[in-house]
Design a protein around this motif. Structure first.
Motif, mmCIF file in Angstrom:
data_model
loop_
_atom_site.group_PDB
_atom_site.id
_atom_site.type_symbol
_atom_site.label_atom_id
_atom_site.label_comp_id
_atom_site.label_asym_id
_atom_site.label_seq_id
_atom_site.Cartn_x
_atom_site.Cartn_y
_atom_site.Cartn_z
ATOM 1 N N PRO A 62 63.257 -71.889 -103.125
ATOM 2 C CA PRO A 62 64.200 -73.212 -102.861
ATOM 3 C C PRO A 62 65.173 -73.494 -103.920
ATOM 4 N N PHE A 63 66.278 -73.816 -103.410
ATOM 5 C CA PHE A 63 67.236 -74.374 -104.313
ATOM 6 C C PHE A 63 68.070 -75.688 -103.998
ATOM 7 N N SER A 64 68.244 -76.574 -105.166
ATOM 8 C CA SER A 64 68.895 -77.758 -104.819
ATOM 9 C C SER A 64 70.374 -77.660 -104.464
ATOM 10 N N ALA A 65 70.752 -78.837 -103.965
ATOM 11 C CA ALA A 65 72.128 -78.817 -103.453
ATOM 12 C C ALA A 65 72.973 -78.651 -104.950
ATOM 13 N N GLU A 66 72.690 -79.172 -105.871
ATOM 14 C CA GLU A 66 73.373 -79.040 -107.109
ATOM 15 C C GLU A 66 73.706 -77.641 -107.473
ATOM 16 N N GLU A 67 72.489 -76.804 -107.402
ATOM 17 C CA GLU A 67 72.569 -75.484 -107.823
ATOM 18 C C GLU A 67 73.410 -74.670 -106.736
ATOM 19 N N LEU A 68 73.454 -74.889 -105.359
ATOM 20 C CA LEU A 68 74.200 -74.336 -104.618
ATOM 21 C C LEU A 68 75.533 -74.650 -104.715
ATOM 22 N N VAL A 69 75.986 -75.789 -105.005
ATOM 23 C CA VAL A 69 77.550 -76.341 -105.170
ATOM 24 C C VAL A 69 77.821 -75.440 -106.598
ATOM 25 N N LEU A 70 77.029 -75.321 -107.545
ATOM 26 C CA LEU A 70 77.440 -74.727 -108.632
ATOM 27 C C LEU A 70 77.738 -73.126 -108.475
ATOM 28 N N ARG A 71 76.758 -72.646 -107.801
ATOM 29 C CA ARG A 71 76.899 -71.054 -107.332
ATOM 30 C C ARG A 71 78.093 -70.708 -106.714
ATOM 31 N N ILE A 72 78.399 -71.862 -105.623
ATOM 32 C CA ILE A 72 79.654 -71.464 -104.887
ATOM 33 C C ILE A 72 81.016 -71.714 -105.807
ATOM 34 N N GLU A 73 81.034 -72.684 -106.608
ATOM 35 C CA GLU A 73 82.105 -72.728 -107.535
ATOM 36 C C GLU A 73 82.251 -71.444 -108.438
ATOM 37 N N ARG A 74 81.116 -70.969 -108.876
ATOM 38 C CA ARG A 74 81.112 -69.794 -109.612
ATOM 39 C C ARG A 74 81.563 -68.536 -108.825
#
Length: 83
Positions: A62-74
């Motif tokens: 599972p991943f958090s919404a914050e981690e997903l946003v950071l990964r997408i930005e990266r």
């Protein structure tokens, strides 16, 4: 393929079974160099994914919404540096 009619900035693929992933990525690479983020359920799948070409990053459930946003930005940042 539905993506052919759109111009997405990136593609996120959720993988439960990586067996067909290589063929899918080869098909995608025939028409686009779109950046790809893979989401998977466990680290075993993640290691298989690392061997597949065309994937910029991966994230494990599972991943958090914050981690997903950071990964997408990266992914988008890395892709824009390379193009």
């Amino acid at each position: 393929m539905m993506l052919l009619s759109h111009c997405p900035d990136m593609l996120m693929i959720c993988v439960n079974d990586p067996s067909g992933l290589s063929a899918l990525l080869c098909d995608l690479r025939e028409w686009s160099d779109i950046p790809i983020l893979i989401a998977c359920k466990n680290y075993d799948i993640m290691h298989c994914i690392e061997m597949v070409g065309g994937v910029i990053d991966f994230i494990v459930y599972p991943f958090s919404a914050e981690e997903l946003v950071l990964r997408i930005e990266r992914v988008l940042y890395y892709y824009n540096l390379c193009t």
